[in-house]
Design an enzyme around this catalytic site. Structure first.
Site, mmCIF file in Angstrom:
data_model
loop_
_atom_site.group_PDB
_atom_site.id
_atom_site.type_symbol
_atom_site.label_atom_id
_atom_site.label_comp_id
_atom_site.label_asym_id
_atom_site.label_seq_id
_atom_site.Cartn_x
_atom_site.Cartn_y
_atom_site.Cartn_z
ATOM 1 N N THR A 187 -30.435 -11.603 39.959
ATOM 2 C CA THR A 187 -30.628 -10.849 41.018
ATOM 3 C C THR A 187 -32.157 -11.033 41.675
ATOM 4 O O THR A 187 -33.073 -10.658 40.863
ATOM 5 C CB THR A 187 -30.773 -9.393 40.556
ATOM 6 O OG1 THR A 187 -29.301 -8.985 40.119
ATOM 7 C CG2 THR A 187 -30.941 -8.508 41.924
ATOM 8 N N ASN A 393 -36.918 2.720 36.102
ATOM 9 C CA ASN A 393 -35.633 2.826 36.632
ATOM 10 C C ASN A 393 -34.977 4.211 36.720
ATOM 11 O O ASN A 393 -34.038 4.440 37.334
ATOM 12 C CB ASN A 393 -34.734 1.859 35.707
ATOM 13 C CG ASN A 393 -34.908 0.345 36.430
ATOM 14 O OD1 ASN A 393 -34.487 0.097 37.521
ATOM 15 N ND2 ASN A 393 -35.861 -0.362 35.754
#
Length: 398
Positions: A187, A393
């Protein structure tokens, strides 16, 4: 093998590339103006974001010709329905008009939070401010590289020269990537420019090979995003090489080097990471086995936590090798961590655990593995798993 020289300038080290970018809080925008042929490699995620869908369609309709790209950070424009695609198209139109290029030849890329509409008034304002600043200089590349970051702590930028004389090839790249990074593709966004004039099929094969030994050997958290893309643009130039084979080899070697260095930068700058993990595997029966084994070790949650705790638990490495899918034999396997030999030919070796723990300290830790099965090798990159990763996160949107 050609000599590869690091040079200054990032993407603007390539003649004909102009760039600039700016940030407004968490939202950044970069413009790059460069005319040439472009090839790409994209995410395998089934939910592909609107900018990626549009970029692929435009490259297909123009047979790979592009005149520029607009990149926004802070919002992925993913899972935003038909309006998301309309916003991506509008973003490309605004950028084309501001840069003075063809509307249908501007590519689009975005990165950030999934499921939110773009702030189009802000995008329009940023484009209006960035376009007049476009310049062919290291400052331009630096500004663009910083504008495309999200949770990254540092910009990711590189430029190299490969070879001499008429066979000399220049490559420059900027990238972003810190979280949601897993092979196939890892990613991230990467925009690579070169002055090498080669047919699109050659460029495509070279990019695929470079991605396979770099970004596809990078793993941070086993999550694959919806926006991943690597674009390679060959910017128009009039130089004719005397030896086309050498010229092509220079491009391939330089491209692989650039992609590997960017992958290392991403692993070192991963969300919350304190240690870059490099896993070297040799002695595999095939390149596929070598890559599978290296990726499994670099991506193992237990290996990552052991590295974070400076715990020389080589059993975590062995377990990952066993489930990697690679052909392995416990009686032939050798393992070293941070230069400390722990297993040789399947036999555990005595070592001082406190000294081994101290050897694991530092910003990079190397795990060397010999499968003893053949002659193939591969390298993968990852990072440790820290408290900071969970914290970051757990509040990404809030």
């Amino acid at each position: 093998m050609a000599h590869i020289r690091r040079v200054e300038g990032g993407i603007c080290a390539v003649e004909g590339v102009e760039a600039w970018g700016r940030r407004d809080g968490k939202d950044g925008l970069a413009l790059v103006r460069a005319r040439g042929r472009c090839v790409g490699v994209y995410t395998k995620n089934a939910f592909q974001a609107a900018p990626l869908v549009l970029t692929r369609a435009r490259l297909a309709s123009s047979r790979g010709w592009t005149e520029g790209i607009v990149v926004s950070s802070g919002n992925a424009n993913s899972f935003t329905g038909r309006r998301g695609l309309e916003d991506a198209e509008r973003m490309a139109e605004l950028a084309a008009d501001a840069m003075g290029v063809s509307r249908g030849r501007v590519l689009v890329s975005s990165t950030g939070v999934i499921g939110c509409r773009l702030n189009m008034p802000l995008i329009e304002s940023q484009i209006e401010r960035v376009a007049p600043m476009l310049e062919h200089s290291p400052r331009g590349s630096d500004a663009a590289a910083r504008a495309i970051l999200t949770t990254d702590r540092a910009k990711k930028e590189i430029a190299v020269e490969v070879g001499e004389g008429s066979e000399r090839v220049v490559l420059g790249a900027i990238a972003k990537g810190a979280g949601m990074v897993e092979p196939n593709m890892a990613t991230m966004l990467a925009f690579i420019y070169t002055d090498a004039q080669l047919p699109s099929p050659v460029l495509r094969r070279a990019l695929r090979e470079a991605v396979d030994c770099s970004f596809n050997m990078l793993t941070i958290d086993r999550d694959t995003s919806t926006n991943d893309m690597v674009l390679l643009t060959s910017v128009a130039c009039e130089r004719v090489p005397a030896d086309m084979w050498v010229y092509e080899q220079n491009l391939r070697e330089g491209l692989s080097y650039v992609c590997r260095e960017l992958a290392r930068m991403m692993a070192a700058d991963a969300e919350g990471a304190s240690t870059l993990i490099t896993v070297n595997v040799r002695g595999a029966q095939s390149i596929e086995d070598a890559r599978a084994a290296a990726r499994a070790v670099a991506g193992s949650t237990l290996v990552k936590t052991a590295v974070y705790g400076r715990d020389p638990n080589w059993g975590r490495v062995a377990a990952a090798l066993g489930y990697s899918g690679a052909r392995v034999d416990a009686g032939r396997t050798s393992i070293s961590i941070a230069g400390v030999h722990m297993v040789r030919g399947g036999e555990p070796l005595p070592f001082d655990e406190q000294q081994a723990s101290r050897a694991m300290e530092g910003e990079e830790l190397v795990i060397d593995i010999d499968l003893g099965m053949g002659s193939h090798s591969a390298t993968a990159w990852g990072c440790d798993l820290t408290h900071e990763y969970v914290e970051l996160n757990s509040r990404y949107r809030t």
